[in-house]
Design a protein around this motif. Structure first.
Motif, PDB file in Angstrom:
ATOM      1  N   ASN A   2      -0.175 -37.347  18.739  1.00  0.00           N
ATOM      2  CA  ASN A   2       0.343 -36.108  18.095  1.00  0.00           C
ATOM      3  C   ASN A   2      -0.823 -35.147  17.477  1.00  0.00           C
ATOM      4  OD1 ASN A   2      -0.908 -37.363  15.545  1.00  0.00           O
ATOM      5  ND2 ASN A   2       0.426 -39.198  15.867  1.00  0.00           N
ATOM      6  N   THR A   3      -0.499 -34.334  16.937  1.00  0.00           N
ATOM      7  CA  THR A   3      -1.372 -33.262  16.416  1.00  0.00           C
ATOM      8  C   THR A   3      -2.513 -33.836  15.690  1.00  0.00           C
ATOM      9  OG1 THR A   3       0.264 -31.399  16.617  1.00  0.00           O
ATOM     10  CG2 THR A   3      -1.851 -30.847  15.406  1.00  0.00           C
ATOM     11  N   ARG A   9      -7.621 -32.047  20.082  1.00  0.00           N
ATOM     12  CA  ARG A   9      -7.136 -31.039  19.324  1.00  0.00           C
ATOM     13  C   ARG A   9      -7.962 -29.839  18.969  1.00  0.00           C
ATOM     14  NH1 ARG A   9      -6.002 -27.156  16.986  1.00  0.00           N
ATOM     15  NH2 ARG A   9      -4.788 -26.813  14.955  1.00  0.00           N
ATOM     16  N   SER A  37       1.448 -32.013  22.415  1.00  0.00           N
ATOM     17  CA  SER A  37       1.109 -31.668  21.048  1.00  0.00           C
ATOM     18  C   SER A  37      -0.162 -30.365  21.262  1.00  0.00           C
ATOM     19  CB  SER A  37       0.424 -32.541  20.145  1.00  0.00           C
ATOM     20  OG  SER A  37      -0.541 -33.249  20.557  1.00  0.00           O
ATOM     21  N   SER A  40       1.537 -27.687  23.124  1.00  0.00           N
ATOM     22  CA  SER A  40       2.147 -26.780  22.115  1.00  0.00           C
ATOM     23  C   SER A  40       1.294 -25.847  21.193  1.00  0.00           C
ATOM     24  CB  SER A  40       2.975 -27.684  21.092  1.00  0.00           C
ATOM     25  OG  SER A  40       3.668 -26.838  20.118  1.00  0.00           O
TER      26      SER A  40
END
Length: 255
Positions: A2-3, A9, A37, A40
């Motif tokens: 996840n982000t 990130r 993530s 995206s």
């Protein structure tokens, strides 16, 4: 992933602010296909820059840095000494593509005239820690290939794949690492601006000759549908899709 937890990130953001070194860019390209993530977030950055053409870091400059063509800022005295060389490298690779095959004219509408740009698809060879280079007549086993494209006719979907002399098919976009899946053509962004595809992909090629194909179409095919259309056709032939725009790059594969 996840982000909030993915350690890569921040590297996505650094790519768009042009702070990554070539080795870090290589690591990011390997990471993106497997991380929903981060991919995206990458696509959101792309969308922002398409909505705001004046956003810092134009597409061509960003692609050049992402492929190792543009180095981070250097002291003024040193920069002045090499500015002309860097400018020639970026201009030469980002605005031109070797045209070793007389019948290669960029994306061409099947049954119609060539698109307004003869540089609709561009192919680059990417190696860890090294500057990228535009692909000419040959590629080597293990080369990672990166792609960028223009889409002035606003086709909706894009396929990029290769076919060798044994009729083996190698998928780049969409990638197809799992034979149990059936991925669909990737979304194509419209316009004459250069749109880069985020991953660089390598294959273990079986043959010595390969034809790379790019297809822009309003019909969203899966990889299995596309391969069904290839059956019985020569490796250099385009997919029989009405209104699709197609380009091909015949090349040799070296050890």
């Amino acid at each position: 992933m996840n982000t909030g937890t993915c350690p890569m990130r921040g590297r996505v953001d650094d790519h768009f602010t042009r702070r990554l070194k070539p080795r870090e860019e290589h690591s990011l390209r390997e990471h993106l296909p497997a991380c929903v993530s981060c991919k995206s977030i990458y696509e959101r950055h792309l969308l922002l820059r398409r909505l705001d053409p004046k956003a810092a870091g134009g597409a061509q400059e960003r692609l050049g840095r992402g492929l190792g063509l543009v180095r981070p800022p250097m002291p003024v005295a040193q920069g002045a000494a090499v500015l002309g060389v860097v400018a020639l490298l970026v201009l030469g690779v980002m605005t031109t593509r070797p045209d070793p095959f007389a019948n290669t004219e960029g994306f061409t509408a099947r049954g119609g005239a060539a698109s307004p740009s003869s540089e609709a698809l561009r192919v680059y060879r990417v190696r860890p820690g090294m500057a990228a280079e535009a692909v000419g007549r040959t590629i080597r086993q293990g080369d990672e290939l990166a792609f960028a494209y223009q889409n002035p006719r606003a086709r909706k979907w894009l396929l990029v794949y290769g076919v060798d002399e044994h009729h083996h098919v190698y998928w780049f976009h969409p990638s197809w690492p799992d034979p149990e899946t059936n991925p669909l053509a990737v979304k194509a962004f419209e316009g004459t601006a250069l749109h880069e595809l985020p991953e660089a992909i390598s294959h273990a090629f079986d043959g010595k000759r390969l034809v790379l194909h790019g297809v822009l179409s309003d019909e969203r095919l899966s990889v299995k549908q596309a391969e069904a259309l290839m059956k019985g056709r020569d490796s250099s032939e385009p997919l029989p899709l009405a209104g699709a725009e197609h380009t091909s790059f015949p090349m040799q594969v070296e050890p």
